[in-house]
Design an enzyme around this catalytic site. Sequence first.
Site, PDB file in Angstrom:
ATOM      1  N   SER A   1      -0.615  -3.131  -6.375  1.00  0.00           N
ATOM      2  CA  SER A   1       0.574  -3.325  -5.608  1.00  0.00           C
ATOM      3  C   SER A   1       1.718  -3.125  -6.440  1.00  0.00           C
ATOM      4  CB  SER A   1       0.634  -4.419  -4.833  1.00  0.00           C
ATOM      5  OG  SER A   1       2.112  -4.759  -4.334  1.00  0.00           O
ATOM      6  N   GLY A   2       2.746  -2.408  -6.082  1.00  0.00           N
ATOM      7  CA  GLY A   2       4.117  -2.172  -6.949  1.00  0.00           C
ATOM      8  C   GLY A   2       4.781  -3.291  -6.952  1.00  0.00           C
ATOM      9  N   LEU A   3       4.706  -4.144  -5.748  1.00  0.00           N
ATOM     10  CA  LEU A   3       5.588  -5.062  -5.402  1.00  0.00           C
ATOM     11  C   LEU A   3       5.085  -6.383  -6.231  1.00  0.00           C
ATOM     12  CD1 LEU A   3       7.479  -7.215  -3.616  1.00  0.00           C
ATOM     13  CD2 LEU A   3       5.850  -7.149  -2.026  1.00  0.00           C
TER      14      LEU A   3
ATOM     15  N   ASP B   1      11.038  -5.009  -7.326  1.00  0.00           N
ATOM     16  CA  ASP B   1      10.266  -4.042  -6.900  1.00  0.00           C
ATOM     17  C   ASP B   1      10.964  -2.953  -6.865  1.00  0.00           C
ATOM     18  OD1 ASP B   1       8.122  -2.165  -6.167  1.00  0.00           O
ATOM     19  OD2 ASP B   1       8.129  -3.007  -3.902  1.00  0.00           O
TER      20      ASP B   1
ATOM     21  N   ASP C   1      -0.262   2.015  -6.571  1.00  0.00           N
ATOM     22  CA  ASP C   1       0.928   2.363  -5.881  1.00  0.00           C
ATOM     23  C   ASP C   1       1.761   2.800  -6.929  1.00  0.00           C
ATOM     24  OD1 ASP C   1       3.389   1.978  -4.656  1.00  0.00           O
ATOM     25  OD2 ASP C   1       3.385  -0.077  -4.481  1.00  0.00           O
TER      26      ASP C   1
ATOM     27  N   ASP D   1       4.662   4.579  -6.338  1.00  0.00           N
ATOM     28  CA  ASP D   1       5.942   4.445  -5.835  1.00  0.00           C
ATOM     29  C   ASP D   1       6.270   6.110  -5.522  1.00  0.00           C
ATOM     30  OD1 ASP D   1       6.427   2.048  -5.869  1.00  0.00           O
ATOM     31  OD2 ASP D   1       7.142   1.668  -7.670  1.00  0.00           O
TER      32      ASP D   1
ATOM     33  N   GLU E   1       4.945   7.865  -2.774  1.00  0.00           N
ATOM     34  CA  GLU E   1       5.750   7.679  -1.514  1.00  0.00           C
ATOM     35  C   GLU E   1       7.009   8.601  -1.494  1.00  0.00           C
ATOM     36  OE1 GLU E   1       6.066   3.446  -2.106  1.00  0.00           O
ATOM     37  OE2 GLU E   1       8.324   3.620  -2.182  1.00  0.00           O
TER      38      GLU E   1
ATOM     39  N   LYS F   1      13.265   3.568  -6.658  1.00  0.00           N
ATOM     40  CA  LYS F   1      13.036   3.089  -5.120  1.00  0.00           C
ATOM     41  C   LYS F   1      13.269   1.379  -5.272  1.00  0.00           C
ATOM     42  CE  LYS F   1       9.866   0.704  -4.526  1.00  0.00           C
ATOM     43  NZ  LYS F   1       8.450   0.538  -4.432  1.00  0.00           N
TER      44      LYS F   1
ATOM     45  N   ASN G   1      11.656  -2.054  -2.568  1.00  0.00           N
ATOM     46  CA  ASN G   1      10.663  -2.138  -1.554  1.00  0.00           C
ATOM     47  C   ASN G   1      10.955  -2.088  -0.196  1.00  0.00           C
ATOM     48  OD1 ASN G   1       9.318  -4.391   0.361  1.00  0.00           O
ATOM     49  ND2 ASN G   1       7.943  -4.080  -1.396  1.00  0.00           N
ATOM     50  N   SER G   2       9.993  -1.442   0.600  1.00  0.00           N
ATOM     51  CA  SER G   2      10.242  -0.999   1.790  1.00  0.00           C
ATOM     52  C   SER G   2      10.906  -1.902   2.859  1.00  0.00           C
ATOM     53  CB  SER G   2       9.071  -0.413   2.522  1.00  0.00           C
ATOM     54  OG  SER G   2       8.517   0.913   1.697  1.00  0.00           O
TER      55      SER G   2
ATOM     56  N   ARG H   1       2.390   8.920   0.982  1.00  0.00           N
ATOM     57  CA  ARG H   1       2.733   7.820   2.062  1.00  0.00           C
ATOM     58  C   ARG H   1       4.255   8.457   2.436  1.00  0.00           C
ATOM     59  NH1 ARG H   1       3.672   1.728  -0.263  1.00  0.00           N
ATOM     60  NH2 ARG H   1       5.762   1.337   0.605  1.00  0.00           N
TER      61      ARG H   1
ATOM     62  N   HIS I   1       3.869   4.331   7.017  1.00  0.00           N
ATOM     63  CA  HIS I   1       4.215   2.938   6.625  1.00  0.00           C
ATOM     64  C   HIS I   1       5.341   2.732   7.745  1.00  0.00           C
ATOM     65  CE1 HIS I   1       4.167  -0.653   4.783  1.00  0.00           C
ATOM     66  NE2 HIS I   1       5.040  -0.625   3.830  1.00  0.00           N
TER      67      HIS I   1
HETATM   68  C1  SPV Z   1       3.545  -2.424  -2.358  1.00  0.00           C
HETATM   69  O1  SPV Z   1       2.645  -3.282  -2.144  1.00  0.00           O
HETATM   70  O2  SPV Z   1       4.074  -2.623  -3.273  1.00  0.00           O
HETATM   71  C2  SPV Z   1       3.615  -1.662  -1.367  1.00  0.00           C
HETATM   72  C3  SPV Z   1       3.317  -1.966   0.082  1.00  0.00           C
HETATM   73  O3  SPV Z   1       4.187  -0.691  -1.726  1.00  0.00           O
HETATM   74  S1  SPV Z   1       4.952  -2.665   0.730  1.00  0.00           S
HETATM   75  O4  SPV Z   1       5.292  -3.684  -0.064  1.00  0.00           O
HETATM   76  O5  SPV Z   1       4.684  -2.664   2.054  1.00  0.00           O
HETATM   77  O6  SPV Z   1       5.965  -1.352   0.609  1.00  0.00           O
HETATM   78 MG    MG Z   2       5.159  -0.362  -3.528  1.00  0.00          MG
END
Ligand code: SPV
Ligand code: MG
Length: 536
Positions: A45-47, A57, A84, A86, A113, A119, A121-122, A158, A189
């Site tokens: 995961s990027g986060l 993130d 991930d 991104d 994505e 970017k 975080n979503s 994504r 998402h």
């Molecule tokens: C991540 O885990 O970094 C994701 C998922 O991209 S989310 O945090 O839901 O964007």
């Molecule tokens: Mg991410």
Amino acid sequence: MTPPRKTTALKQLLRAPSLDFLLEAHNALSAQIVEEAGFPAIWASGLTLSASLGVRDNNEITWTQMLDLLEFMSDATSIPILVDGDTGHGNFNTVRRLVAKLRQRGIAGVCLEDKLFPKTNSFLRSEAQPLADAEEFCGKIKAGRDASGDDDFVILARTEALIAGHPLAEALRRAEAYRLAGADAVVVHAKEARPDAVFAFLKEWGNRLPVVLIPTKYYATPTAAFRERGVSALIWANHLLRGALGTMQQLAGQIRREESLVGIEDRVAPLAEVFRLQGDAELAAAEKRYLRPTASAASAIILAAGGALDGPGGELPKTLLKIGRESILERIVAALRANQIETLTVVAGYKKELVALPGLRRVDNDHFATTGELASLAVALPHAEGDTLVTFGDVLFRSYIAGLLLRDPADVVIAVDAQPRKTADAARRSDFVRATRAGATDDFLDDAVLLEHAEFAEASAHFHGEWIGLVKLSPRAVGWTREFLAVASAPPAGAIIDLLNHFVRAGRGVKIHYIRGHWIDVDSLPDLDLAQRFSP
Ligand code: SPV
Ligand code: MG
């Protein structure tokens, strides 16, 4: 049969009709934990990679820094990793290099994505985040596909259309374009607590390409609802990091408050578990092959031949009585293994065939009814290797106590409770000791406390403490014990304290480590009750 390549395994997982699950990892250790829990693939995961490095993130780590972390994760595991990716960290050209480099590091796939670099975080400022131009994004997918050099390398596309506030039709239009550009699966998402929009997408989408979901916000949706709708995989995207975070905060607070490790030592993973995950067993085996042999490791002897408790539970050998879900023996073995003791021998007698655990050697004292502790020790002594801890099979102790004795270089070391527990039974008899001095709070600084005399007696002011039933014998002391037993009657009569008193008389020196609590012996039903509250 050789397992499928990681890329192939991930591709097959996505194409399979069944629902599968990916769990987040943010470093090699958490990746190993995901694999050992039985997951078929890992979400890098990027986060959480960012959070574990203390940055946001927001592409604050570069993709090349991420590559280095991913390489550790990939080396430590055998299941595929989906990264991930991104936005791809730039344009189509960056995506080409990213994909080629991921392949070189053993990564099975990347999720791109359709947002703009850099970017965020979503789940942060979501409506304000502009989407990438769909055509330009299709170019990234094609470029990644062409650069992969492996048809099975997975590219997930994504779309953030729903999160960015666009209607379902836009999400569908984008997903279809990404399919045509060569994506292996789509991620749609969403950030609502209910999955309605995502389910509407699935209905319209049909089965054009596998769909992967990240139900962080709509986590309460039953898994069966995803399965019924033909979802290919769920990504649980950040939960190991969040779990570790809570645990670390709580532990740090407690250690700070208590200014001691005693309260937490037995609630954290033993060091042995850290060494196992690091693969120390492989290195130890390699050292045997490639280095000169070293001194043997420690061993332990558990004396558990004696009979049963009077009253309920009396049909079992005492060592098999349950404390919570584990038997006393299982607890003892765990405490010994936490100290890297792998050569374990138990002496059984009463109902001996019931006394069995994986990795535990059993030897029998068939004369248990008419002999004592030294007779049991004599049957096990041939299996002593290196430093040897001898313990009774009905004594629970915190693992650190065994560690204290093992680390002490003296030949004979015992643990003595300086404040034995009071019992209702004032006439309780036990192994009490007199020492060269009483216990003090700075015991750890003074290594000169020696046994003067041990005796099975009632507690009295004459004694300085109660021997808890643990003794460490160095290889030299094992030799002295053999000599002592050789001149005794056969089978030898007497108890371990007789051996300790013999060492004292012979001028060998029996060193004492004072402790306070953290152990219990199970001699009676009230003891068994108390032991239920003994935290492992
Ligand atoms: C991540 O885990 O970094 C994701 C998922 O991209 S989310 O945090 O839901 O964007
Ligand atoms: Mg991410």
